[in-house]
Design an enzyme around this catalytic site. Structure first.
Site, PDB file in Angstrom:
ATOM      1  N   SER A 116       0.805  -1.216   0.000  1.00  0.00           N
ATOM      2  CA  SER A 116       0.000   0.000   0.000  1.00  0.00           C
ATOM      3  C   SER A 116       0.842   1.272   0.000  1.00  0.00           C
ATOM      4  O   SER A 116       1.503   1.587  -0.982  1.00  0.00           O
ATOM      5  CB  SER A 116      -0.953  -0.049   1.204  1.00  0.00           C
ATOM      6  OG  SER A 116      -1.964   0.903   1.090  1.00  0.00           O
ATOM      7  N   ASP A 163      10.186   5.834 -10.064  1.00  0.00           N
ATOM      8  CA  ASP A 163       9.829   6.522 -11.303  1.00  0.00           C
ATOM      9  C   ASP A 163      10.666   7.779 -11.517  1.00  0.00           C
ATOM     10  O   ASP A 163      11.032   8.116 -12.645  1.00  0.00           O
ATOM     11  CB  ASP A 163       8.334   6.870 -11.308  1.00  0.00           C
ATOM     12  CG  ASP A 163       7.460   5.631 -11.463  1.00  0.00           C
ATOM     13  OD1 ASP A 163       7.995   4.582 -11.865  1.00  0.00           O
ATOM     14  OD2 ASP A 163       6.246   5.710 -11.177  1.00  0.00           O
ATOM     15  N   LYS A 216      -0.819  -4.189  -3.261  1.00  0.00           N
ATOM     16  CA  LYS A 216      -2.097  -3.590  -2.868  1.00  0.00           C
ATOM     17  C   LYS A 216      -2.159  -2.167  -3.418  1.00  0.00           C
ATOM     18  O   LYS A 216      -1.494  -1.272  -2.924  1.00  0.00           O
ATOM     19  CB  LYS A 216      -2.254  -3.568  -1.347  1.00  0.00           C
ATOM     20  CG  LYS A 216      -3.563  -2.915  -0.888  1.00  0.00           C
ATOM     21  CD  LYS A 216      -3.645  -2.835   0.624  1.00  0.00           C
ATOM     22  CE  LYS A 216      -4.923  -2.153   1.071  1.00  0.00           C
ATOM     23  NZ  LYS A 216      -4.956  -0.706   0.731  1.00  0.00           N
TER      24      LYS A 216
END
Length: 725
Positions: free
Chosen positions: A478, A489, A504
């Protein structure tokens, strides 16, 4: 309404749902003064169904398939090892398999009532079974087996069949204990030739007595559960059909959840457990009022509880949750505990309740010297936040403080460890990621039928622009995955750990169900945690199911076991949306080189190769479920396993040459807090045995812009003012 993965702009759809529900149900009044009231249960089903259907990101259709799923999950939850129900019970229950969707919509409790009453009956019968079986010795010479694959095992066809299942299960348990005891006796006689070895009969009797004691405690716990507790099991079998993270919180569960996400509570600061009819103190929370008072000790048994000067209430035989309710209370109030001390004396101990912070919840950091450089390791167990107090502690603020402390110590790189971090607050993720980038998007959020929302770090200040490594494993979930994904990224830091994180990629909101009913006579209805949104990486991909794939994959002992979101029934699918507009970090000149060097080290490291081999062995062992109940065959099988396991002992014995220490501010605190000192010492010892942390620090070496001298140089430690928060 609280957002589980974090605070964000309130979802318009959810607000509309709440307003509509309020208009629909506010006038609904019932008389629910009894603790176990079917009318209250019906109201709960009505509220849950409506809230989930209107608020869930992608609600499942309530049909026969939905009904079959409820039936399967519920029966499995009631009797996972198939040692209570008979096949005749299941035949009777199965008539409802395709009716539970209709019963839900009609608020019909007949299936629940049937299964609940039958379960209580079967459990009472089982408590007689185990006592009768354990009352006489087992014959371990008989050649018979027991299969522990309960999922594939059938239910007992008769009472005799059930008795035999219990017998074999108990026999396996005592056999394992017996062989362990025999080994201990062998070791004792080796070390002391004068030692009088216990007879087989004595050891065999001890194992049965120990089993009886354990089962008495287990059934004592079971008897503490009431109809409401079992109804919560039924309700969660319903909510699980929407997705794995939509759950019902009974009032006590909601309170426990609030404590876990905030890391604090109001009370005395003690952990309790049930011990037969007594409530035992198992641990005092460092810094709490009980710990400060120095009168209560681990091992004390609580006999009575009094509120201030009021008359004390006997709590012996009382269920644990009810004892906890009596002990907890608002800050500044007094509770008086009558306890039986470990030496047998009885004492009355007054304690003034206070805010108790659970230290294990919060971020902590350590310093390590390596190759003449200094590095910081920050461990974040969860992305905590206090929903009720915006000025309270949260992970974002605390990580910022830890980074600042490490900067003042002159570190050359930071490892942020979010292994086993199951998530928490979304706002704290944005704050933490923002410490390491100038500004820009961190995560994208999407609600059903609405345009995406992008959450940004808008602060141009960078708290740390040096080398950064994020450690993850397959239980990083999560919020941990959002952080790792954003750092990856941006190419701001290197992600190192398991092949992929948990997977998740959904957002949940906690909705208090009490706000929808006007009458206070209903009692506390609890809350519903339901999936309302999905989050996406800034590159557009979802972390749902796929998780975040590490830049550097390190062998993991549990890599082959099925434990991720992708292995869960009803998990939401992976998908992709348009990427956000962001600029990749361009100050990591050694980025690709550091990844390549680490991969080469791992591939050529004997310890990592052993861990990989061990992972495959653990996977093969998990598929072996049949055990011999013949003592000689059992011993031979265990000896083979132990001989094989010796090969992997170096994994546990491994130590690196690194020394981890607390920061100066914490060292000052520990001089007056022995409990904290012991916890930190245990953590530092664990870090010194952690090959994963060692490799993360090697990566920090490789990320340095200047060549590293292999000769250690003395480090000057700066003094720092104590920061209170």
């Amino acid at each position: 309404m609280n957002t589980i993965i974090g605070f964000m702009k309130r979802n318009y759809k959810i607000i509309v749902v709440i307003v509509f529900i309020s208009m629909t149900l506010l006038a609904f009044k019932i008389n629910a003064k009894k603790e176990n009231d079917p009318e209250k249960d019906k109201l709960l089903l009505e509220l849950l169904t409506f809230v989930i259907e209107k608020g869930h990101y992608s609600p499942a259709e309530i049909d026969d398939t939905f009904s079959k799923g409820i039936y399967k999950d519920y029966i499995e939850a009631l009797d996972p090892s198939k040692r209570f129900f008979l096949q005749t019970d299941i035949d009777e229950f199965s008539k409802y398999e395709l009716q539970l969707d209709d019963q839900l919509l009609n608020k019909d409790l007949s299936f629940f009532d049937l299964t609940y009453n039958r379960l209580i009956k079967r459990m009472n019968e089982s408590s007689d079974i185990y006592k009768r079986i354990l009352n006489k010795p087992f014959d371990y010479a008989i050649d018979e087996n027991f299969d522990t694959d309960y999922e594939k095992a059938p239910f007992a066809k008769s009472v005799a069949d059930l008795n035999d299942k219990w017998r074999k299960q108990l026999k396996l348990s005592t056999l394992s204990s017996l062989t362990d005891k025999q080994k201990l006796e062998e070791d004792k006689i080796k070390n002391d030739s004068a030692y009088k070895v216990k007879s087989f009969e004595t050891l065999e009797k001890e194992t049965r007595e120990s089993s009886i004691k354990s089962l008495d405690e287990y059934f004592g716990f079971i008897k503490d559960l009431n109809r409401n507790d079992w109804f919560s099991v039924y309700v969660n079998s319903i909510t699980a059909r929407f997705d794995p993270h939509t759950n019902y919180f009974a009032p006590e569960d909601k309170e426990r959840f609030d404590v876990s996400i905030s890391g604090k509570l109001e009370g005395i600061g003690a952990r309790l457990q049930k011990k037969n009819d007594f409530t035992e103190i198992t641990e005092l929370i460092s810094g709490g009022p009980a710990w400060r008072g120095k009168l209560l000790e681990a091992g004390d048994l609580i006999m009575k509880v009094a509120q201030g000067k009021n008359e004390a209430v006997e709590v012996v035989g009382m269920r644990l949750d009810d004892v906890v309710k009596k002990i907890k209370g608002p800050k500044g109030s007094e509770v008086r505990l009558t306890v039986k001390k470990v030496d047998g004396t009885i004492k009355i101990i007054p304690i003034i309740r206070d805010i108790v912070e659970i230290e294990e919840t919060y971020a902590k950091s350590s310093i390590v010297n390596k190759n003449g450089l200094k590095y910081g390791v920050i461990y974040l167990p969860k992305f905590y936040i206090d929903f009720e107090n915006k000025d309270g502690r949260d992970a974002g603020k605390d990580i910022a403080i830890e980074v600042d402390r490490l900067k003042k110590e002159g570190v050359n790189g930071i490892v942020l460890d979010v292994r086993d971090d199951g998530g928490g607050s979304l706002s704290t993720v944005v704050d933490i990621a923002g410490l390491f980038i100038e500004q820009g998007p961190i995560v994208q959020i999407k609600s059903a039928g609405r345009k995406k929302e992008v959450l940004y770090d808008r602060d141009k200040k960078i708290e740390w622009d040096g080398p950064l490594v994020i450690m993850v494993n397959s239980f990083s979930a999560s919020a941990s995955e959002i952080l790792a994904a954003a750092i990856q990224d941006y190419k701001r830091g290197i992600i190192i750990g398991s092949k992929q994180t948990y997977g998740k990629g959904t957002v949940q909101n906690v909705i208090d169900l009490n706000q929808f009913v006007r009458s206070s006579s209903v009692g506390d209805l609890g809350a519903i945690k339901t999936t309302t949104q999905k989050f996406y990486r800034i590159n557009g991909g979802s972390t749902q199911l796929e998780g975040v794939r590490s830049d550097i994959v390190m062998p993991d002992r549990y890599a082959y076991l099925k434990m991720g979101e992708r292995d869960m029934e009803n998990a939401m699918p992976w998908d992709k949306i348009d990427p956000a507009d962001y600029t990749v970090w361009n100050k990591n000149g050694n980025f690709s080189q550091a990844i390549s060097k680490s991969k080469n080290r791992i591939n050529n490291n004997n310890q990592f190769q052993l861990i990989e081999e061990n992972a495959k062995w653990i996977d093969s062992r998990s598929k072996e479920n049949v055990y011999s109940l013949n003592i000689d065959k059992f011993k031979n099988a265990q000896a083979e396993i132990e001989e094989k396991a010796k090969k992997y002992k170096p994994i546990l014995d491994y130590k690196n040459s690194l020394v981890f220490t607390s920061l100066p501010y914490e060292t000052a605190i520990m001089s007056n807090d022995i409990a904290l000192k012991e916890k930190r010492e245990r953590w530092h010892e664990a870090l010194a045995k952690d090959i994963y942390v060692e490799e993360a620090l090697n990566v920090l070496d490789d990320l340095q812009s200047k060549p590293i001298s292999k000769k250690s140089v003395p480090i000057t430690v700066k003094k720092e003012k104590l920061v209170k928060y």
